[in-house]
Each structure stands twice: as structure tokens, then as C-alpha cells.
Design an enzyme around this catalytic site. Structure first.
Site, mmCIF file in Angstrom:
data_model
loop_
_atom_site.group_PDB
_atom_site.id
_atom_site.type_symbol
_atom_site.label_atom_id
_atom_site.label_comp_id
_atom_site.label_asym_id
_atom_site.label_seq_id
_atom_site.Cartn_x
_atom_site.Cartn_y
_atom_site.Cartn_z
ATOM 1 N N TRP A 102 0.878 -1.336 -0.016
ATOM 2 C CA TRP A 102 0.126 0.087 -0.086
ATOM 3 C C TRP A 102 0.843 1.367 0.015
ATOM 4 C CZ3 TRP A 102 -4.427 -0.368 -2.037
ATOM 5 C CH2 TRP A 102 -5.245 -1.501 -1.990
ATOM 6 N N ASP A 172 -1.547 6.349 6.961
ATOM 7 C CA ASP A 172 -2.702 5.544 6.131
ATOM 8 C C ASP A 172 -3.154 4.421 7.140
ATOM 9 O OD1 ASP A 172 -4.324 3.720 4.546
ATOM 10 O OD2 ASP A 172 -3.062 3.484 3.116
ATOM 11 N N LYS A 196 -12.328 -1.914 6.299
ATOM 12 C CA LYS A 196 -11.539 -2.496 7.098
ATOM 13 C C LYS A 196 -12.179 -2.714 8.524
ATOM 14 C CE LYS A 196 -8.846 -2.952 3.294
ATOM 15 N NZ LYS A 196 -8.030 -1.902 2.819
HETATM 16 C C1 LIG Z 1 -7.549 -1.357 1.487
HETATM 17 C C2 LIG Z 1 -6.352 -0.415 1.901
HETATM 18 C C3 LIG Z 1 -6.060 0.787 0.822
HETATM 19 C C4 LIG Z 1 -7.164 0.976 -0.247
HETATM 20 O O1 LIG Z 1 -8.208 1.277 0.295
HETATM 21 P P1 LIG Z 1 -9.427 1.761 -0.736
HETATM 22 O O2 LIG Z 1 -10.665 2.028 0.122
HETATM 23 O O3 LIG Z 1 -9.832 0.342 -1.899
HETATM 24 O O4 LIG Z 1 -8.850 2.672 -1.678
HETATM 25 C C5 LIG Z 1 -5.079 1.460 0.942
HETATM 26 N N1 LIG Z 1 -4.408 1.454 2.262
HETATM 27 C C6 LIG Z 1 -4.364 0.315 3.035
HETATM 28 C C7 LIG Z 1 -3.348 0.305 4.307
HETATM 29 C C8 LIG Z 1 -5.509 -0.434 2.803
HETATM 30 O O5 LIG Z 1 -5.486 -1.581 3.754
#
Ligand SMILES: *Cc1c(COP(=O)(O)O)cnc(C)c1O
Length: 369
Positions: A102, A172, A196
Site C-alpha cells: 500500500w 494511512d 476494514k
Molecule cells: C485497503 C487499503 C487501501 C485501499 O483502500 P480503498 O478504500 O480501496 O481505496 C489503502 N491502504 C491500506 C493500508 C489498505 O488496507
């Protein structure tokens, strides 16, 4: 109907109590004569739902007054662009710490807008660790430093918050926000897609320090302009009302569980049980350095990949689903966010032990001593 233990990395399980409440309230929200989904986002009913969700984010995370809480759209992927657009503020340089897939996506997107430098990376070691803080090549001149506190695919998590001097730190937090208490005051920006550990897909939580507002690039789309959205209470355009409502129910559920300290205790225990099961076996292996193993996402491989199919099939038969690893790494991955009951992890650990007994080398008729 019986619900399975769903180990998906996302969209992931939601607390059953939240689903039941949403179901109960769906056709006639609290006597209003219609669904919350059918109401104006500017009406008093939804505005109250939205405000309560913001208040609960502040309460759960202890967000200091000098920060703004936004509910946006476009996922964490949208924030990969929104962060440089909002935070460069005349600078050209941003710095990224890579500990997995990511973070790499984040830096690739940022390169469209700025000189995005990789200041440290564990890619050479297949992203199985976090580069030691004293090896990070931070210039002190960057507009911000970006990192990924929990890499959802590789299962690498920081159990500490990096120090970046006066340079704003951006995290993030998509797969770990609300899993434990967090010192929000250490950050410039925190962001997380909801699907998540927060709620349904469709809403993205952004927490931004107010002194970073006001300098977005003129090319910033209005929907991702933190300043614009802060002025408009996240309603520059129509917000994802149902997703905000369900996330709000999750926040209330978290408060009923005792808040983030209580969640942290359960999450740490769940993770310890699964890592112990892996480490004490001959069949399963987790590649991540012990000091940075994730509480949320646990990848593991079987000593004999030819058993993968049988492992997954038997698991599904036992009500344990979505354990297949990310397509980029193979093997297995168990994601266990706040909504995964501890009983689900216990059931997984029991199944793994039983599968190993049945498939251990030498197991079978005639081999018992
Ligand atoms: C799932 C995830 C993303 C992407 O998320 P989206 O909502 O699909 O854009 C980005 N960073 C991390 C750490 C993730 O787990």
C-alpha cells in the site's frame, strides 16, 4: 441462519449487533417514517446522525480540538492523491516510508503531483520488517512524511509512532484505526477507508490538523479539498449517508465495548493466540519479524502448498471463510479486525491444529507408534 467467521481483509466483518440494529431501523428510522437512506443529507435527522458520528470519533480517539474530522469519499486510494494536493503548500518534496504494497501505491500516486522520495524501504527484505528509524533518510525539508502504520497485505504493523521533527506526519490507517488508542496529536493527517475496521465501503475518514488547512493546490478537486470540506462539514457534495450512519453505529458499539483500550486488550490477545498457534506448529509459518507483526492481518503459509486447497475447503466447512491470501503473495491470510469475535480466532486456532494433526508427515493408518 448462522453467520460464519469471515476473515476477509476488506470489506470485512461488521459487529452482528450493528447489523441487527441497522436491519431493525431500516424501513422506518426511529419513527421518522422512512429509511435514513431516503432522507436529505441536509435534513435535521441525518445531520444529527453525522454530528454524532463525528463526536464519537473525537471521543474514541481523543482527537484534540485543533483537528478537523472529515467523512469523504474515494477511499484511501483517493487520499493517495488528496494528501499531496492538500499538503504540499508550495513545496515540491514529500517523503515516504515503504513497508509494503500500500505504501508503494501511495508513493506512485504522489509522484503525479510532487517529488515523492522513498526515505526508507524494507522491500529488499520482501517487506517482512520495518527499517530502523535511524536509517531513514529524512531531509527535514519535506512537506510531509507518509507511512503505512499497518500493511494489510504483508501483515507488518508499527507498534510505535515515528518521530519526524517538525515535519507533518501522515498515516494511512485504513486497516488499523480504532484497533487501539492512538496519540492523534503526533500527526498532521490520519486517513482510513472504512471497509476494514470502521464500517461499510464508501466512506473515508480523514483527520487533519487545522494549521495544515488553507493551502491546497488550486487543482485540488473540491470533494478532496480538506479546507472546502471542513467549511462545509463534509457536505460539499452529497455524502455517503448510509455508510456514515452504519459507521456511526459501529462507533457506538465500540463505546459499549469499553472504548479503544478495551479493544486493544482483545486485539492483542487474539493476535497472540494466532501467532502462538503458527509458531508452535511445523506446518504453518509467518514470515514477518516478530517486533512488527500485525494484530489485524496475519499472513501465513503452509509448509506444503499442495495442502492449500484442502486447508481452505476444510476451513470453509467449519464456518471459517475468506482465508485465502492476497493474490500477490499466495498462502493464507487471517484478518481479524475489531468485529471478529475472539471465539472466531479460537475456532481458527482449533481448526489449524486439527488440520495439522490430520496432515502431519507420518500421520495416517499404520504410522502410529
Ligand atoms: C485497503 C487499503 C487501501 C485501499 O483502500 P480503498 O478504500 O480501496 O481505496 C489503502 N491502504 C491500506 C493500508 C489498505 O488496507
Amino acid at each position: 441462519m448462522s453467520r460464519v467467521y469471515n476473515f476477509s481483509a476488506g470489506p470485512a466483518m461488521l459487529p452482528e449487533a450493528v447489523l441487527r440494529q441497522a436491519q431493525e431501523e431500516l424501513p422506518d428510522w426511529r419513527g421518522a417514517g422512512g429509511s435514513i437512506m431516503e432522507m436529505s443529507h441536509r435534513g435535521k435527522e441525518f445531520v444529527a446522525v453525522h454530528e454524532e458520528a463525528v463526536r464519537d470519533v473525537r471521543e474514541l480517539l481523543g482527537v484534540p480540538d485543533e483537528y478537523t474530522v472529515l467523512f469523504l469519499q474515494g477511499g484511501a486510494t483517493g487520499q493517495f492523491a488528496a494528501v499531496p494536493l492538500n499538503l504540499l503548500r508550495g513545496k515540491r518534496r514529500a517523503e515516504y516510508i515503504l513497508t509494503g504494497a500500500w505504501g508503494k501505491k501511495a508513493v506512485d500516486e504522489a509522484k503525479k503531483y510532487c517529488d515523492a522520495h522513498v526515505a526508507a524501504s524494507s522491500e529488499d527484505g520482501k517487506f517482512a520488517s520495518i527499517p530502523a528509524r535511524d536509517t531513514w533518510a529524512l531531509s527535514g525539508e519535506a512537506a510531509y512524511v507518509h507511512y503505512t502504520p499497518n500493511e494489510t497485505i504483508g501483515g507488518v504493523e508499527y507498534h510505535w509512532v515515528p518521530e519526524t521533527g517538525g515535519v507533518p506526519l501522515v498515516g494511512d490507517f485504513s486497516s488499523t484505526l480504532f484497533s487501539r488508542p492512538l496519540d492523534v496529536g503526533r500527526f498532521g493527517v490520519i486517513y482510513a477507508g472504512a471497509q476494514k475496521n470502521i464500517g461499510p465501503a464508501g466512506v473515508t475518514l480523514v483527520i487533519v490538523r487545522n494549521d495544515l488547512l488553507g493551502g491546497a493546490s488550486p487543482a485540488t478537486p473540491g470533494v478532496w479539498d480538506y479546507t472546502r470540506q471542513a467549511k462545509d462539514d463534509s457536505m460539499f457534495n452529497t455524502p455517503p449517508t448510509f455508510a456514515v450512519y452504519v459507521a456511526g453505529l459501529v462507533f457506538q458499539w465500540l463505546k459499549r465495548q469499553g472504548g479503544l483500550a478495551a479493544m486493544a486488550a482483545v486485539n492483542e490477545r487474539k493476535a497472540a493466540k494466532l501467532y502462538a498457534a503458527i509458531d508452535n506448529s511445523r506446518l504453518y509459518r509467518n514470515p514477518v519479524e516478530v517486533s512488527c507483526r500485525s494484530w489485524m492481518n496475519v499472513p501465513f503459509v503452509l509448509a506444503d502448498p499442495a495442502l492449500d486447497g484442502a486447508f481452505l475447503k476444510g476451513a470453509a466447512g467449519a464456518g471459517l471463510t475468506a482465508l485465502k491470501g492476497h493474490r500477490s503473495v499466495g498462502g493464507m491470510r487471517a484478518s481479524m479486525y475489531n468485529a471478529m469475535p475472539e471465539a472466531g480466532v479460537d475456532a481458527l486456532v482449533d481448526y489449524m491444529a486439527e488440520f495439522e494433526r490430520r496432515n502431519a508427515p507420518g500421520a495416517g493408518v499404520g504410522n502410529t507408534p
